[in-house]
Design a protein around this motif. Structure first.
Motif, mmCIF file in Angstrom:
data_model
loop_
_atom_site.group_PDB
_atom_site.id
_atom_site.type_symbol
_atom_site.label_atom_id
_atom_site.label_comp_id
_atom_site.label_asym_id
_atom_site.label_seq_id
_atom_site.Cartn_x
_atom_site.Cartn_y
_atom_site.Cartn_z
ATOM 1 N N ASP A 285 0.895 -1.340 0.068
ATOM 2 C CA ASP A 285 -0.046 0.038 0.080
ATOM 3 C C ASP A 285 0.943 1.008 0.226
ATOM 4 O OD1 ASP A 285 -2.990 -0.739 0.313
ATOM 5 O OD2 ASP A 285 -1.975 -2.088 1.791
ATOM 6 N N ILE A 286 0.396 2.181 -0.705
ATOM 7 C CA ILE A 286 0.947 3.385 -0.653
ATOM 8 C C ILE A 286 0.243 4.696 -0.283
ATOM 9 C CG2 ILE A 286 2.217 5.196 -2.193
ATOM 10 C CD1 ILE A 286 2.953 2.623 -4.132
ATOM 11 N N LEU A 287 0.701 5.408 0.784
ATOM 12 C CA LEU A 287 -0.208 6.234 1.275
ATOM 13 C C LEU A 287 0.602 7.713 1.246
ATOM 14 C CD1 LEU A 287 -0.287 3.490 3.271
ATOM 15 C CD2 LEU A 287 -2.523 4.967 4.111
ATOM 16 N N THR A 288 0.025 8.756 1.085
ATOM 17 C CA THR A 288 0.758 9.952 0.823
ATOM 18 C C THR A 288 -0.046 10.902 1.977
ATOM 19 O OG1 THR A 288 1.389 9.822 -1.427
ATOM 20 C CG2 THR A 288 1.092 12.059 -0.402
ATOM 21 N N PHE A 289 0.645 11.575 2.862
ATOM 22 C CA PHE A 289 0.303 12.430 3.928
ATOM 23 C C PHE A 289 0.556 13.964 3.712
ATOM 24 C CE2 PHE A 289 0.546 8.230 5.730
ATOM 25 C CZ PHE A 289 -0.498 8.505 6.520
ATOM 26 N N MET A 290 -0.304 14.981 4.117
ATOM 27 C CA MET A 290 -0.056 16.232 3.856
ATOM 28 C C MET A 290 -0.400 17.011 5.132
ATOM 29 S SD MET A 290 -1.039 18.976 0.888
ATOM 30 C CE MET A 290 -0.446 20.595 0.841
ATOM 31 N N THR A 291 0.545 17.899 5.572
ATOM 32 C CA THR A 291 0.102 18.655 6.676
ATOM 33 C C THR A 291 -0.019 20.287 6.295
ATOM 34 O OG1 THR A 291 0.631 19.276 9.033
ATOM 35 C CG2 THR A 291 2.288 18.842 7.602
ATOM 36 N N TRP B 224 -4.761 12.696 4.972
ATOM 37 C CA TRP B 224 -4.406 11.664 4.202
ATOM 38 C C TRP B 224 -5.115 12.121 3.024
ATOM 39 C CZ3 TRP B 224 -7.997 8.287 1.877
ATOM 40 C CH2 TRP B 224 -7.607 7.067 0.966
ATOM 41 N N ILE B 225 -4.239 12.121 1.829
ATOM 42 C CA ILE B 225 -4.763 12.696 0.649
ATOM 43 C C ILE B 225 -4.720 11.727 -0.534
ATOM 44 C CG2 ILE B 225 -4.190 15.247 1.055
ATOM 45 C CD1 ILE B 225 -1.668 14.713 -0.582
ATOM 46 N N LEU B 226 -4.130 10.478 -0.448
ATOM 47 C CA LEU B 226 -4.045 9.626 -1.614
ATOM 48 C C LEU B 226 -3.787 8.460 -1.011
ATOM 49 C CD1 LEU B 226 -3.980 9.238 -4.719
ATOM 50 C CD2 LEU B 226 -1.453 9.970 -4.575
ATOM 51 N N ARG B 227 -4.240 7.354 -1.736
ATOM 52 C CA ARG B 227 -3.885 5.977 -1.454
ATOM 53 C C ARG B 227 -3.939 5.185 -2.839
ATOM 54 N NH1 ARG B 227 -7.368 1.376 0.601
ATOM 55 N NH2 ARG B 227 -5.825 -0.187 1.001
ATOM 56 N N GLY B 228 -2.843 4.372 -2.932
ATOM 57 C CA GLY B 228 -2.740 3.448 -4.266
ATOM 58 C C GLY B 228 -2.209 2.116 -3.799
ATOM 59 N N ARG B 229 -2.395 1.205 -4.593
ATOM 60 C CA ARG B 229 -1.901 -0.068 -4.509
ATOM 61 C C ARG B 229 -1.024 -0.456 -5.723
ATOM 62 N NH1 ARG B 229 -6.754 -3.738 -2.040
ATOM 63 N NH2 ARG B 229 -6.765 -2.550 -0.172
#
Length: 120
Positions: free
Chosen positions: A100-106, A115-120
């Motif tokens: 799983d790939i998660l991208t976070f932004m603050t 949490w702004i994006l999730r991909g597999r």
């Protein structure tokens, strides 16, 4: 650079630091001053802590690549500061060797991570 301003740069063919950890243990601190990309192999259920986010009034992001080990079924626990889209953490893949790939932004004005994006 110590958080100094660079005005109007043109960046080509650049890279960001990737911190790779082949063992998650039961707790994992992700220090946002040492990298912006993290690849973690989950070999235990793991509780994450996010350290050193950008200062108040600043924005920042990081990517977390989570790999299940050969056993799979590893779970994660997230900091309360994460503001998940829809109010609920996503269900991560649990199969052996799943990724799983998660991208976070603050934006730090709300003192949380989004949490702004999730991909597999």
């Amino acid at each position: 650079m110590n958080d100094n301003v660079i005005s109007r740069p043109l960046l080509e063919d650049y890279a960001e630091k990737l911190e790779i950890d082949t063992s998650s243990t039961t707790t994992k601190d992700l220090d946002l001053e040492t990298a912006n990309n993290f690849e973690i192999t989950l070999d235990n259920n793991c509780t994450f802590t996010f350290l050193n986010p950008p200062a108040s009034g600043k924005a920042g992001s990081f990517t977390l690549i989570l790999k299940q080990d050969g056993t799979g079924s590893r779970t994660t626990t997230w900091p309360a500061s994460v503001d998940w889209a829809g109010g609920t953490a996503p269900t991560l893949s649990t199969g052996a060797t799943d990724v799983d790939i998660l991208t976070f932004m603050t934006n730090r004005w709300r003192n949380n991570l989004v949490w702004i994006l999730r991909g597999r």
